[in-house]
Design a protein around this motif. Structure first.
Motif, PDB file in Angstrom:
ATOM      1  N   MET A 136       5.283 -20.053  -9.033  1.00 28.85           N
ATOM      2  CA  MET A 136       6.211 -19.605  -8.105  1.00 28.85           C
ATOM      3  C   MET A 136       7.177 -18.493  -8.413  1.00 28.85           C
ATOM      4  SD  MET A 136       6.088 -22.049  -5.450  1.00 28.85           S
ATOM      5  CE  MET A 136       4.408 -21.981  -5.895  1.00 28.85           C
ATOM      6  N   ALA A 137       7.520 -18.242  -9.682  1.00 31.36           N
ATOM      7  CA  ALA A 137       8.130 -16.938  -9.839  1.00 31.36           C
ATOM      8  C   ALA A 137       7.498 -15.713  -9.901  1.00 31.36           C
ATOM      9  CB  ALA A 137       8.787 -17.108 -11.230  1.00 31.36           C
ATOM     10  N   THR A 138       5.785 -15.803 -10.259  1.00 33.08           N
ATOM     11  CA  THR A 138       5.226 -14.660 -10.097  1.00 33.08           C
ATOM     12  C   THR A 138       4.771 -14.485  -8.631  1.00 33.08           C
ATOM     13  OG1 THR A 138       4.365 -15.407 -12.203  1.00 33.08           O
ATOM     14  CG2 THR A 138       2.971 -13.510 -10.991  1.00 33.08           C
ATOM     15  N   ALA A 139       4.392 -15.327  -7.945  1.00 30.94           N
ATOM     16  CA  ALA A 139       4.237 -15.307  -6.336  1.00 30.94           C
ATOM     17  C   ALA A 139       5.585 -14.630  -5.616  1.00 30.94           C
ATOM     18  CB  ALA A 139       3.870 -16.700  -5.797  1.00 30.94           C
ATOM     19  N   GLY A 140       6.769 -15.208  -6.144  1.00 27.95           N
ATOM     20  CA  GLY A 140       7.972 -14.678  -5.623  1.00 27.95           C
ATOM     21  C   GLY A 140       8.184 -13.211  -5.699  1.00 27.95           C
ATOM     22  N   ALA A 141       7.646 -12.739  -6.770  1.00 28.81           N
ATOM     23  CA  ALA A 141       7.785 -11.319  -7.432  1.00 28.81           C
ATOM     24  C   ALA A 141       6.757 -10.566  -6.239  1.00 28.81           C
ATOM     25  CB  ALA A 141       7.490 -11.095  -8.724  1.00 28.81           C
ATOM     26  N   ALA A 142       5.706 -11.099  -5.910  1.00 24.94           N
ATOM     27  CA  ALA A 142       4.619 -10.547  -5.090  1.00 24.94           C
ATOM     28  C   ALA A 142       4.953 -10.466  -3.766  1.00 24.94           C
ATOM     29  CB  ALA A 142       3.407 -10.977  -5.428  1.00 24.94           C
ATOM     30  N   ILE A 143       5.615 -11.714  -3.121  1.00 28.39           N
ATOM     31  CA  ILE A 143       5.758 -11.834  -2.045  1.00 28.39           C
ATOM     32  C   ILE A 143       7.204 -11.118  -1.348  1.00 28.39           C
ATOM     33  CG2 ILE A 143       6.281 -13.445  -0.151  1.00 28.39           C
ATOM     34  CD1 ILE A 143       4.303 -15.274  -1.770  1.00 28.39           C
ATOM     35  N   GLY A 144       7.345  -9.954  -1.082  1.00 32.76           N
ATOM     36  CA  GLY A 144       8.355  -9.210  -1.066  1.00 32.76           C
ATOM     37  C   GLY A 144       8.626  -8.831   0.633  1.00 32.76           C
ATOM     38  N   LEU A 145       9.615  -7.899   0.956  1.00 30.72           N
ATOM     39  CA  LEU A 145       9.797  -7.478   2.242  1.00 30.72           C
ATOM     40  C   LEU A 145       8.614  -6.680   2.907  1.00 30.72           C
ATOM     41  CD1 LEU A 145      13.367  -5.998   1.558  1.00 30.72           C
ATOM     42  CD2 LEU A 145      12.693  -7.977   2.596  1.00 30.72           C
ATOM     43  N   GLY A 146       7.854  -5.981   2.034  1.00 38.32           N
ATOM     44  CA  GLY A 146       6.712  -5.305   2.705  1.00 38.32           C
ATOM     45  C   GLY A 146       5.796  -6.337   3.206  1.00 38.32           C
ATOM     46  N   ASN A 147       5.453  -7.523   2.415  1.00 37.61           N
ATOM     47  CA  ASN A 147       4.552  -8.584   3.041  1.00 37.61           C
ATOM     48  C   ASN A 147       4.797  -9.055   4.109  1.00 37.61           C
ATOM     49  OD1 ASN A 147       3.997  -8.667  -0.045  1.00 37.61           O
ATOM     50  ND2 ASN A 147       2.536 -10.101   0.649  1.00 37.61           N
ATOM     51  N   LEU A 148       6.366  -9.201   4.821  1.00 41.22           N
ATOM     52  CA  LEU A 148       6.818  -9.731   5.831  1.00 41.22           C
ATOM     53  C   LEU A 148       6.318  -8.890   7.148  1.00 41.22           C
ATOM     54  CD1 LEU A 148      10.017 -11.191   4.704  1.00 41.22           C
ATOM     55  CD2 LEU A 148       7.798 -12.299   4.863  1.00 41.22           C
ATOM     56  N   TRP A 149       6.022  -7.629   6.888  1.00 40.43           N
ATOM     57  CA  TRP A 149       5.895  -6.849   8.158  1.00 40.43           C
ATOM     58  C   TRP A 149       4.515  -5.869   8.025  1.00 40.43           C
ATOM     59  CZ3 TRP A 149       6.052  -1.412   7.870  1.00 40.43           C
ATOM     60  CH2 TRP A 149       6.938  -0.793   6.623  1.00 40.43           C
ATOM     61  N   LYS A 150       4.477  -5.022   6.594  1.00 41.89           N
ATOM     62  CA  LYS A 150       3.515  -4.135   6.490  1.00 41.89           C
ATOM     63  C   LYS A 150       2.081  -4.526   6.533  1.00 41.89           C
ATOM     64  CE  LYS A 150       2.712  -0.432   3.139  1.00 41.89           C
ATOM     65  NZ  LYS A 150       2.889   0.381   2.166  1.00 41.89           N
ATOM     66  N   PHE A 151       1.992  -5.783   5.741  1.00 37.83           N
ATOM     67  CA  PHE A 151       0.566  -6.246   5.833  1.00 37.83           C
ATOM     68  C   PHE A 151      -0.008  -6.686   6.805  1.00 37.83           C
ATOM     69  CE2 PHE A 151      -2.426  -9.540   5.073  1.00 37.83           C
ATOM     70  CZ  PHE A 151      -3.640  -9.045   4.447  1.00 37.83           C
ATOM     71  N   PRO A 152       0.473  -7.529   7.879  1.00 34.76           N
ATOM     72  CA  PRO A 152       0.109  -7.785   9.175  1.00 34.76           C
ATOM     73  C   PRO A 152       0.167  -6.354  10.019  1.00 34.76           C
ATOM     74  CG  PRO A 152       2.127  -9.274   8.431  1.00 34.76           C
ATOM     75  CD  PRO A 152       1.984  -8.195   7.417  1.00 34.76           C
ATOM     76  N   TYR A 153       1.051  -5.564   9.883  1.00 36.04           N
ATOM     77  CA  TYR A 153       0.847  -4.322  10.803  1.00 36.04           C
ATOM     78  C   TYR A 153      -0.460  -3.492  10.227  1.00 36.04           C
ATOM     79  CZ  TYR A 153       1.775   0.180  12.181  1.00 36.04           C
ATOM     80  OH  TYR A 153       1.579   1.626  12.778  1.00 36.04           O
ATOM     81  N   LEU A 154      -0.555  -3.584   8.845  1.00 33.97           N
ATOM     82  CA  LEU A 154      -1.665  -2.597   8.515  1.00 33.97           C
ATOM     83  C   LEU A 154      -3.114  -3.302   8.887  1.00 33.97           C
ATOM     84  CD1 LEU A 154      -0.865  -1.794   4.866  1.00 33.97           C
ATOM     85  CD2 LEU A 154      -1.021  -0.286   6.835  1.00 33.97           C
ATOM     86  N   MET A 155      -3.046  -4.629   9.049  1.00 34.45           N
ATOM     87  CA  MET A 155      -4.306  -5.183   9.632  1.00 34.45           C
ATOM     88  C   MET A 155      -4.466  -4.954  11.169  1.00 34.45           C
ATOM     89  SD  MET A 155      -4.436  -9.291   8.196  1.00 34.45           S
ATOM     90  CE  MET A 155      -5.586  -9.716   9.422  1.00 34.45           C
ATOM     91  N   GLY A 156      -3.424  -5.075  11.783  1.00 31.14           N
ATOM     92  CA  GLY A 156      -3.547  -4.883  13.224  1.00 31.14           C
ATOM     93  C   GLY A 156      -3.992  -3.127  13.484  1.00 31.14           C
ATOM     94  N   ARG A 157      -3.462  -2.300  12.726  1.00 35.06           N
ATOM     95  CA  ARG A 157      -3.669  -0.742  12.972  1.00 35.06           C
ATOM     96  C   ARG A 157      -5.202  -0.602  12.239  1.00 35.06           C
ATOM     97  NH1 ARG A 157      -1.228   0.827  17.359  1.00 35.06           N
ATOM     98  NH2 ARG A 157       1.084   0.841  16.983  1.00 35.06           N
TER      99      ARG A 157
END
Length: 409
Positions: A15-36
């Motif tokens: 949970m701690a390591t996943a929390g470190a990886a799951i940040g603000l960029g995951n909430l918008w950048k990854f889906p946006y990169l997928m779409g673009r």
């Protein structure tokens, strides 16, 4: 090899390591990169790089941390003295990222408070972030929250992560249910998942490769630091695969939660932080019960920000403790259990009442009170992690057998 506190459970570590990886960029950048960059085609390439590069690099960093039980600088130094510079860059990267992460975290808290008290977002986002004092207050409040967790060490990080990560998952599901039921929400899903050969090119491949390092928080000392707290019996390959899987699943869920709403209202999906603070509040204002969903959404974003900021700060703290020989907890003006984390020093003095102990370094003197029942008094302390204590008669000064103990001021 240095002894360190360890994660209390495998779940807490993941949970701690996943929390470190799951940040603000995951909430918008990854889906946006997928779409673009080709939708599902981008996702396939991203998963390919996760398997052949992301997870292996994470395994190497985690193994290095567990083997050395050191911060990134000393861990690389154990490989070769000249390799310490790689650890220095990692610590510097974590510090620099935290410096702007905490600013955005302060904005998130401001929005939660605003929705909780006025049921509306701040009237003007640009005016808010341009104000001379208010953003600074929220910035330091976020830093205080982060520091309060790291102050309690690995147990504080684990406890917070075990609470925040499941809550983040639950809040995502709630937001997804509301988002996909909006009119024309299918347009957002098509933007993310429908393959597009026209948009998929070498730039898309490069974006997928860069996102792997960004999303998994690689090469910035986090995995090495968290790995240094990992027990010897834990399976590193399985743990890394679990973290990478959770990170990707949460990123996809975030896209499903955000982009159907964005496309439903005909908004621009590529605004970055402006999407969260400037555009989405307009969406919440236009739907029934929007203030409630806004609070849930920004709470979700706050959890992602806090767990990542904790990891970034812990990298710096670990460097200060290991390489600079500072202590995690400073400023105690009275003796107490915090000086004796393992109770070894208390037991030594209680075993020899009336005796005094001195250190070879900064002359810490511990004296029993003679009754063998009460903690010793602390005459003077310095910021040193390890001491070699020598027993001495309080009258003759004759030294007896050496005692080793951990003292943490």
């Amino acid at each position: 090899m240095k002894t360190k506190n360890q994660w209390a459970s495998k779940l807490g570590f993941i949970m701690a390591t996943a929390g470190a990886a799951i940040g603000l960029g995951n909430l918008w950048k990854f889906p946006y990169l997928m779409g673009r960059n080709g939708g599902a085609s981008f996702l396939v390439v991203y998963l390919f790089f996760i398997c052949i590069l992301g997870v292996p690099v994470m395994m190497v960093e985690m193994s290095l941390g567990r083997k050395t039980r050191h911060d990134p600088v000393l861990a690389y130094g154990d490989i070769h003295p000249n390799a310490r510079i790689a650890g220095v860059f990692g610590v510097a990267a974590a510090f620099l990222i935290l410096s702007y992460y905490s600013v955005i975290g302060g904005w998130i808290i401001k929005y939660i408070v605003s929705y909780g008290t006025t049921f509306h977002a701040p009237a003007d986002f640009e005016a808010f972030i341009s104000a001379p004092a208010e953003p600074v207050f929220w910035h330091f409040l976020f830093l205080f929250m982060t520091t309060a967790v790291c102050y309690h060490g690995i147990s504080g990080i684990e406890n917070v992560s075990r609470i925040m990560m499941p809550l983040l998952f639950v809040l995502l599901i709630v937001i997804i249910v509301r988002s996909v039921t909006l009119p024309d929400a299918v347009l957002g899903l098509k933007f993310i998942f429908i393959p597009s050969s026209a948009a998929f090119n070498m730039k898309a491949v490069s974006a997928a490769l860069g996102q792997v390092f960004y999303s998994l928080s690689l090469c910035m000392g986090i995995t090495i630091t968290y790995g240094s707290y990992l027990g010897d019996k834990e399976n590193i390959p399985k743990s890394c695969a679990s973290v990478a899987g959770l990170d990707t699943i949460i990123a996809l869920m975030a896209g499903i939660a955000i982009f159907p709403a964005v496309f439903s209202f005909g908004l621009e999906p590529g605004q970055g932080p402006g999407l969260i603070f400037g555009t989405l509040p307009k969406v919440f204002a236009s739907i029934k019960g929007g203030s409630v969903f806004a609070i849930l959404f920004f709470a979700l974003v706050l959890f992602a920000a806090v767990t990542s900021a904790i990891a970034l700060l812990e990298v710096v703290v670990s460097f200060a403790v290991d390489s600079l020989k500072w202590t995690r907890k400073k400023g105690y003006g009275h003796p107490g259990p915090s000086y004796f984390p393992g109770r070894g020093s208390q037991r030594s003095v209680l075993r020899y009442p009336g005796k005094c102990y001195h250190t070879q370094l900064q002359r810490v003197r511990l004296c029993g009170n003679g009754d063998g029942q009460h903690p010793p008094s602390l005459w003077r302390t310095g910021h040193v992690l390890f001491y070699r204590l020598e027993m001495e008669s309080p009258v003759s000064g004759r030294r007896g057998g050496e005692k080793r103990s951990h003292l943490q001021a």
